[in-house]
Design a protein around this motif. Structure first.
Motif, PDB file in Angstrom:
ATOM      1  N   UNK A  32    -179.063 -30.175  11.830  1.00 30.69           N
ATOM      2  CA  UNK A  32    -180.348 -30.808  11.529  1.00 30.69           C
ATOM      3  C   UNK A  32    -180.568 -30.920  10.026  1.00 30.69           C
ATOM      4  N   UNK A  33    -180.085 -29.962   9.269  1.00 29.61           N
ATOM      5  CA  UNK A  33    -180.209 -30.040   7.816  1.00 29.61           C
ATOM      6  C   UNK A  33    -179.441 -31.239   7.271  1.00 29.61           C
ATOM      7  N   UNK A  34    -178.246 -31.468   7.794  1.00 33.65           N
ATOM      8  CA  UNK A  34    -177.469 -32.649   7.369  1.00 33.65           C
ATOM      9  C   UNK A  34    -178.159 -33.945   7.779  1.00 33.65           C
ATOM     10  N   UNK A  35    -178.715 -33.960   8.976  1.00 32.44           N
ATOM     11  CA  UNK A  35    -179.447 -35.157   9.427  1.00 32.44           C
ATOM     12  C   UNK A  35    -180.633 -35.441   8.519  1.00 32.44           C
ATOM     13  N   UNK A  36    -181.367 -34.384   8.169  1.00 29.38           N
ATOM     14  CA  UNK A  36    -182.528 -34.572   7.293  1.00 29.38           C
ATOM     15  C   UNK A  36    -182.103 -35.093   5.926  1.00 29.38           C
ATOM     16  N   UNK A  37    -180.991 -34.602   5.423  1.00 29.34           N
ATOM     17  CA  UNK A  37    -180.506 -35.084   4.129  1.00 29.34           C
ATOM     18  C   UNK A  37    -180.147 -36.569   4.209  1.00 29.34           C
ATOM     19  N   UNK A  38    -179.470 -36.964   5.304  1.00 30.94           N
ATOM     20  CA  UNK A  38    -179.124 -38.388   5.477  1.00 30.94           C
ATOM     21  C   UNK A  38    -180.375 -39.239   5.630  1.00 30.94           C
ATOM     22  N   UNK A 147    -187.308 -33.158  11.722  1.00 28.83           N
ATOM     23  CA  UNK A 147    -188.028 -32.018  11.141  1.00 28.83           C
ATOM     24  C   UNK A 147    -188.498 -31.079  12.249  1.00 28.83           C
ATOM     25  N   UNK A 148    -188.997 -31.651  13.343  1.00 29.61           N
ATOM     26  CA  UNK A 148    -189.418 -30.810  14.469  1.00 29.61           C
ATOM     27  C   UNK A 148    -188.244 -30.009  15.029  1.00 29.61           C
ATOM     28  N   UNK A 149    -187.101 -30.651  15.186  1.00 31.71           N
ATOM     29  CA  UNK A 149    -185.914 -29.954  15.677  1.00 31.71           C
ATOM     30  C   UNK A 149    -185.453 -28.871  14.719  1.00 31.71           C
ATOM     31  N   UNK A 150    -185.426 -29.186  13.440  1.00 37.01           N
ATOM     32  CA  UNK A 150    -185.019 -28.213  12.426  1.00 37.01           C
ATOM     33  C   UNK A 150    -185.951 -27.004  12.428  1.00 37.01           C
ATOM     34  N   UNK A 151    -187.250 -27.279  12.431  1.00 37.18           N
ATOM     35  CA  UNK A 151    -188.221 -26.176  12.424  1.00 37.18           C
ATOM     36  C   UNK A 151    -188.125 -25.345  13.702  1.00 37.18           C
ATOM     37  N   UNK A 152    -187.791 -25.969  14.817  1.00 37.35           N
ATOM     38  CA  UNK A 152    -187.602 -25.222  16.055  1.00 37.35           C
ATOM     39  C   UNK A 152    -186.444 -24.248  15.922  1.00 37.35           C
ATOM     40  N   UNK A 153    -185.315 -24.748  15.408  1.00 38.11           N
ATOM     41  CA  UNK A 153    -184.123 -23.913  15.351  1.00 38.11           C
ATOM     42  C   UNK A 153    -184.236 -22.785  14.340  1.00 38.11           C
ATOM     43  N   UNK A 154    -184.991 -22.952  13.286  1.00 35.71           N
ATOM     44  CA  UNK A 154    -185.106 -21.843  12.330  1.00 35.71           C
ATOM     45  C   UNK A 154    -186.136 -20.814  12.777  1.00 35.71           C
ATOM     46  N   UNK A 155    -186.862 -21.091  13.848  1.00 31.45           N
ATOM     47  CA  UNK A 155    -187.860 -20.147  14.348  1.00 31.45           C
ATOM     48  C   UNK A 155    -187.502 -19.549  15.707  1.00 31.45           C
TER      49      UNK A 155
END
Length: 175
Positions: A32-38, A147-155
């Protein structure tokens, strides 16, 4: 098997499952971090194209001898000096605000001059600007979903503390 061996086997299995969970969560977080960067790079590119289109439309207005007020001219000059080298969430938000302001000022100027709306070059740039706006909105929707997916995985419970310890911070949605 003796009691301590059973407890040791259970501890090893729980540890193994926890390590598998940690590895899976980190792989998802990284993806998800790579997706957000792209997505940020894509938003940066779209905003760059929108800025170029606005500035070309302003040039068309100037070539048609249309007077541009000083405050509008100052807004368009701010657009000329935007740096698109390294996109960040903060720079994207600032750029979006400037581009939206430039777009609204450009449309207000064009509404006051009905003859410019008949110009083919100007109408082409306005259609392009509308197209870029639609693409921007769809890309913002994709970014916010990521962002929702990323925030889910870090929590994720029992692993969230580890992701935050390694520097993964919750991100905010755009708009």
């Amino acid at each position: 098997m003796k009691a301590y061996q059973v407890l040791l086997l259970i501890a090893v299995l729980i540890t193994f499952l926890y390590v598998v969970l940690v590895v899976y969560v980190f792989s998802q977080t990284h993806a998800f971090s790579l997706r957000l960067r792209r997505r940020l790079q894509g938003l940066n590119l779209l905003l760059s194209r929108r800025r170029e289109t606005i500035l070309r439309s302003v040039a068309i207005l100037e070539s048609a001898q249309i007077a541009i007020p000083q405050d509008d001219r100052a807004c368009f000059e701010k657009l000329e000096h935007i740096d698109f080298a390294t996109p960040t969430e903060a720079s994207i938000k600032e750029t979006v605000a400037l581009v939206k302001e430039g777009t609204s000022r450009l449309k207000a100027l064009a509404e006051q001059q009905p003859q410019i709306q008949q110009d083919e070059a100007y109408s082409f740039h306005q259609d392009l600007l509308n197209d870029l706006e639609r693409n921007y909105r769809s890309l913002v929707g994709l970014y916010n979903a990521d962002v929702l997916g990323y925030n889910y995985w870090i929590r994720i419970p029992t692993v969230g503390w580890l992701t935050r310890l390694l520097g993964n911070k919750a991100r905010a949605s755009l708009n």
